[in-house]
Design a protein around this motif. Structure first.
Motif, PDB file in Angstrom:
ATOM      1  N   PHE A  53      62.306  58.687  78.344  1.00 44.74           N
ATOM      2  CA  PHE A  53      61.292  59.642  78.941  1.00 44.74           C
ATOM      3  C   PHE A  53      61.309  61.116  78.986  1.00 44.74           C
ATOM      4  CE2 PHE A  53      59.816  61.409  82.998  1.00 44.74           C
ATOM      5  CZ  PHE A  53      58.723  61.449  82.881  1.00 44.74           C
ATOM      6  N   SER A  54      60.351  61.720  78.441  1.00 40.95           N
ATOM      7  CA  SER A  54      60.529  63.341  78.500  1.00 40.95           C
ATOM      8  C   SER A  54      59.608  63.906  79.588  1.00 40.95           C
ATOM      9  CB  SER A  54      59.934  63.863  77.328  1.00 40.95           C
ATOM     10  OG  SER A  54      59.999  65.170  77.474  1.00 40.95           O
ATOM     11  N   PHE A  55      60.362  64.218  80.833  1.00 35.99           N
ATOM     12  CA  PHE A  55      59.562  64.772  81.733  1.00 35.99           C
ATOM     13  C   PHE A  55      58.636  66.027  81.471  1.00 35.99           C
ATOM     14  CE2 PHE A  55      59.167  66.503  86.409  1.00 35.99           C
ATOM     15  CZ  PHE A  55      58.253  65.583  86.668  1.00 35.99           C
ATOM     16  N   GLN A  56      59.307  66.912  80.542  1.00 37.73           N
ATOM     17  CA  GLN A  56      58.641  68.066  80.061  1.00 37.73           C
ATOM     18  C   GLN A  56      57.262  67.926  79.340  1.00 37.73           C
ATOM     19  OE1 GLN A  56      61.045  70.857  77.808  1.00 37.73           O
ATOM     20  NE2 GLN A  56      59.506  72.568  77.748  1.00 37.73           N
ATOM     21  N   SER A  57      57.268  66.695  78.308  1.00 36.93           N
ATOM     22  CA  SER A  57      56.047  66.197  77.759  1.00 36.93           C
ATOM     23  C   SER A  57      55.377  65.657  78.639  1.00 36.93           C
ATOM     24  CB  SER A  57      56.654  65.158  76.663  1.00 36.93           C
ATOM     25  OG  SER A  57      57.193  65.767  75.694  1.00 36.93           O
ATOM     26  N   PHE A  58      55.655  64.790  79.650  1.00 32.69           N
ATOM     27  CA  PHE A  58      54.693  64.298  80.937  1.00 32.69           C
ATOM     28  C   PHE A  58      53.861  65.336  81.359  1.00 32.69           C
ATOM     29  CE2 PHE A  58      54.181  63.470  85.336  1.00 32.69           C
ATOM     30  CZ  PHE A  58      53.042  62.180  85.225  1.00 32.69           C
ATOM     31  N   ILE A  59      54.480  66.633  81.775  1.00 32.32           N
ATOM     32  CA  ILE A  59      53.894  67.793  82.577  1.00 32.32           C
ATOM     33  C   ILE A  59      52.872  68.317  81.632  1.00 32.32           C
ATOM     34  CG2 ILE A  59      54.479  70.220  83.502  1.00 32.32           C
ATOM     35  CD1 ILE A  59      54.956  67.553  85.396  1.00 32.32           C
ATOM     36  N   THR A  60      53.517  68.536  80.231  1.00 29.96           N
ATOM     37  CA  THR A  60      52.676  69.427  79.412  1.00 29.96           C
ATOM     38  C   THR A  60      51.512  68.463  78.840  1.00 29.96           C
ATOM     39  OG1 THR A  60      54.500  70.290  78.096  1.00 29.96           O
ATOM     40  CG2 THR A  60      52.403  70.096  76.777  1.00 29.96           C
ATOM     41  N   PRO A  64      46.817  70.553  84.575  1.00 28.24           N
ATOM     42  CA  PRO A  64      45.456  71.167  84.550  1.00 28.24           C
ATOM     43  C   PRO A  64      45.574  72.284  83.906  1.00 28.24           C
ATOM     44  CG  PRO A  64      45.843  70.065  86.672  1.00 28.24           C
ATOM     45  CD  PRO A  64      47.250  70.275  85.905  1.00 28.24           C
ATOM     46  N   LYS A  65      44.389  72.746  83.268  1.00 28.79           N
ATOM     47  CA  LYS A  65      44.363  74.142  82.608  1.00 28.79           C
ATOM     48  C   LYS A  65      44.274  75.080  83.705  1.00 28.79           C
ATOM     49  CE  LYS A  65      42.259  72.486  78.250  1.00 28.79           C
ATOM     50  NZ  LYS A  65      41.492  72.868  77.305  1.00 28.79           N
ATOM     51  N   GLY A  66      44.647  76.312  83.498  1.00 29.63           N
ATOM     52  CA  GLY A  66      44.649  77.343  84.706  1.00 29.63           C
ATOM     53  C   GLY A  66      45.926  77.386  85.656  1.00 29.63           C
ATOM     54  N   LEU A  67      46.744  76.522  85.566  1.00 30.97           N
ATOM     55  CA  LEU A  67      48.005  76.277  86.186  1.00 30.97           C
ATOM     56  C   LEU A  67      49.025  76.817  85.076  1.00 30.97           C
ATOM     57  CD1 LEU A  67      48.613  73.306  88.477  1.00 30.97           C
ATOM     58  CD2 LEU A  67      47.772  75.626  88.995  1.00 30.97           C
ATOM     59  N   GLU A  68      49.908  77.915  85.685  1.00 35.44           N
ATOM     60  CA  GLU A  68      51.062  78.377  84.950  1.00 35.44           C
ATOM     61  C   GLU A  68      52.032  77.636  85.335  1.00 35.44           C
ATOM     62  OE1 GLU A  68      51.541  82.666  85.614  1.00 35.44           O
ATOM     63  OE2 GLU A  68      49.517  83.001  85.515  1.00 35.44           O
ATOM     64  N   TRP A  69      53.121  77.002  84.475  1.00 30.30           N
ATOM     65  CA  TRP A  69      54.206  76.306  85.170  1.00 30.30           C
ATOM     66  C   TRP A  69      55.573  76.900  84.434  1.00 30.30           C
ATOM     67  CZ3 TRP A  69      56.712  72.398  82.442  1.00 30.30           C
ATOM     68  CH2 TRP A  69      56.118  72.189  81.255  1.00 30.30           C
ATOM     69  N   ASN A  70      56.474  76.403  85.121  1.00 31.86           N
ATOM     70  CA  ASN A  70      57.938  76.791  84.644  1.00 31.86           C
ATOM     71  C   ASN A  70      58.642  75.637  85.272  1.00 31.86           C
ATOM     72  OD1 ASN A  70      60.644  77.669  84.167  1.00 31.86           O
ATOM     73  ND2 ASN A  70      60.470  79.311  85.752  1.00 31.86           N
ATOM     74  N   TYR A  71      59.855  75.173  84.237  1.00 29.17           N
ATOM     75  CA  TYR A  71      60.452  74.033  84.296  1.00 29.17           C
ATOM     76  C   TYR A  71      62.112  74.222  84.371  1.00 29.17           C
ATOM     77  CZ  TYR A  71      61.994  69.395  81.923  1.00 29.17           C
ATOM     78  OH  TYR A  71      62.377  68.469  81.737  1.00 29.17           O
ATOM     79  N   TYR A  78      64.735  67.661  88.322  1.00 32.41           N
ATOM     80  CA  TYR A  78      63.941  68.598  87.455  1.00 32.41           C
ATOM     81  C   TYR A  78      63.229  69.578  88.517  1.00 32.41           C
ATOM     82  CZ  TYR A  78      64.215  65.336  83.465  1.00 32.41           C
ATOM     83  OH  TYR A  78      64.855  64.851  82.422  1.00 32.41           O
ATOM     84  N   GLU A  79      63.127  70.777  88.549  1.00 30.37           N
ATOM     85  CA  GLU A  79      62.545  71.446  89.385  1.00 30.37           C
ATOM     86  C   GLU A  79      61.310  72.385  88.791  1.00 30.37           C
ATOM     87  OE1 GLU A  79      65.664  74.208  90.823  1.00 30.37           O
ATOM     88  OE2 GLU A  79      66.718  72.490  91.720  1.00 30.37           O
ATOM     89  N   LEU A  80      60.108  72.206  89.227  1.00 33.19           N
ATOM     90  CA  LEU A  80      58.924  72.663  88.681  1.00 33.19           C
ATOM     91  C   LEU A  80      58.341  73.600  89.841  1.00 33.19           C
ATOM     92  CD1 LEU A  80      58.774  69.183  87.870  1.00 33.19           C
ATOM     93  CD2 LEU A  80      57.534  70.477  86.001  1.00 33.19           C
ATOM     94  N   THR A  81      57.754  74.663  88.927  1.00 34.81           N
ATOM     95  CA  THR A  81      56.872  75.460  89.654  1.00 34.81           C
ATOM     96  C   THR A  81      55.537  75.506  88.987  1.00 34.81           C
ATOM     97  OG1 THR A  81      58.885  76.866  90.335  1.00 34.81           O
ATOM     98  CG2 THR A  81      56.794  77.700  90.799  1.00 34.81           C
ATOM     99  N   PHE A  82      54.616  75.471  89.813  1.00 38.61           N
ATOM    100  CA  PHE A  82      53.340  75.641  89.245  1.00 38.61           C
ATOM    101  C   PHE A  82      52.469  76.701  89.888  1.00 38.61           C
ATOM    102  CE2 PHE A  82      54.367  71.103  88.799  1.00 38.61           C
ATOM    103  CZ  PHE A  82      54.212  70.966  87.605  1.00 38.61           C
ATOM    104  N   VAL A  83      51.883  77.801  89.186  1.00 34.13           N
ATOM    105  CA  VAL A  83      51.150  79.033  89.935  1.00 34.13           C
ATOM    106  C   VAL A  83      49.688  78.844  89.559  1.00 34.13           C
ATOM    107  CG1 VAL A  83      51.282  81.297  90.440  1.00 34.13           C
ATOM    108  CG2 VAL A  83      53.319  80.115  89.837  1.00 34.13           C
TER     109      VAL A  83
END
Length: 191
Positions: A53-60, A64-71, A78-83
């Motif tokens: 499983f690739s969590f990064q692929s899952f998030i990608t 949703p469009k319009g959210l910036e994200w960092n991984y 896994y620590e994710l931030t969505f803005v």
């Protein structure tokens, strides 16, 4: 031993996936909604049945469009931030309604009396609503029902900041009222 029990039993002893959110509005009514997720790797292995499983692929694939994200990939999570950024409260309301799928998720009103200007913003203290897209994708990928998936999720902090001042949840709602009367300003929590 704990890892084996966590992975092999049907219990929810794995650390939950935690969600938090901060809505930060500036004096000019622009701002950001910063949403954070911490997903323990053991928990994800249990949810995804130890598959490759690739969590990064899952998030990608699901963000949703319009959210910036960092991984950030740490040793255990896994620590994710969505803005979600906005230039006005009207733009925020459009974007948060689209993100949550709830019309008028954030209630914004403006006083119409004399020289009084400003706004009142109120929304449910429901971090999980802003992550509905995330939990829906988890349900689809894992096949778990809402109730079974909830055993793996935990809502943490939800905060509203206006012009540097923090407003905590009251009566299961985040709210701020700001008015400007000529040279007089007030900001207060709503009950």
């Amino acid at each position: 031993m704990y890892k084996r029990q966590c992975m092999m039993s049907g219990c929810a002893k794995c650390p939950p996936i935690t969600f938090s959110s901060v809505l930060d509005i500036q004096a000019d009514e622009s701002g950001t909604r910063t949403m954070s997720v911490t997903a323990n790797k053991r928990t994800l292995q249990k949810l995804f049945h130890n598959s490759n499983f690739s969590f990064q692929s899952f998030i990608t694939a699901n963000c949703p469009k319009g959210l910036e994200w960092n991984y950030v990939d740490t040793a255990s999570a896994y620590e994710l931030t969505f803005v979600l950024s906005f230039n006005s409260l009207d733009e925020y309301q459009e974007k948060i309604d689209a993100l949550t799928g709830i019309e008028q998720f954030s209630s914004i009103s403006r006083p119409q009396v004399g020289v009084k200007t400003g706004f009142t913003l109120s929304e449910p203290d429901d971090v999980m609503a802003v992550f509905a897209w995330f939990t829906d994708a988890l349900k689809e990928r894992t096949g778990l029902s809402d109730s079974k998936l909830l055993a793996y999720l935990s809502q943490q902090e939800n905060e509203l900041i206006y012009n540097g001042r923090s407003y905590k949840s009251q009566n299961n709602a985040l709210a701020v009222s700001y008015t400007h009367l000529r040279a007089h300003e007030t900001g207060r929590n709503l009950v």
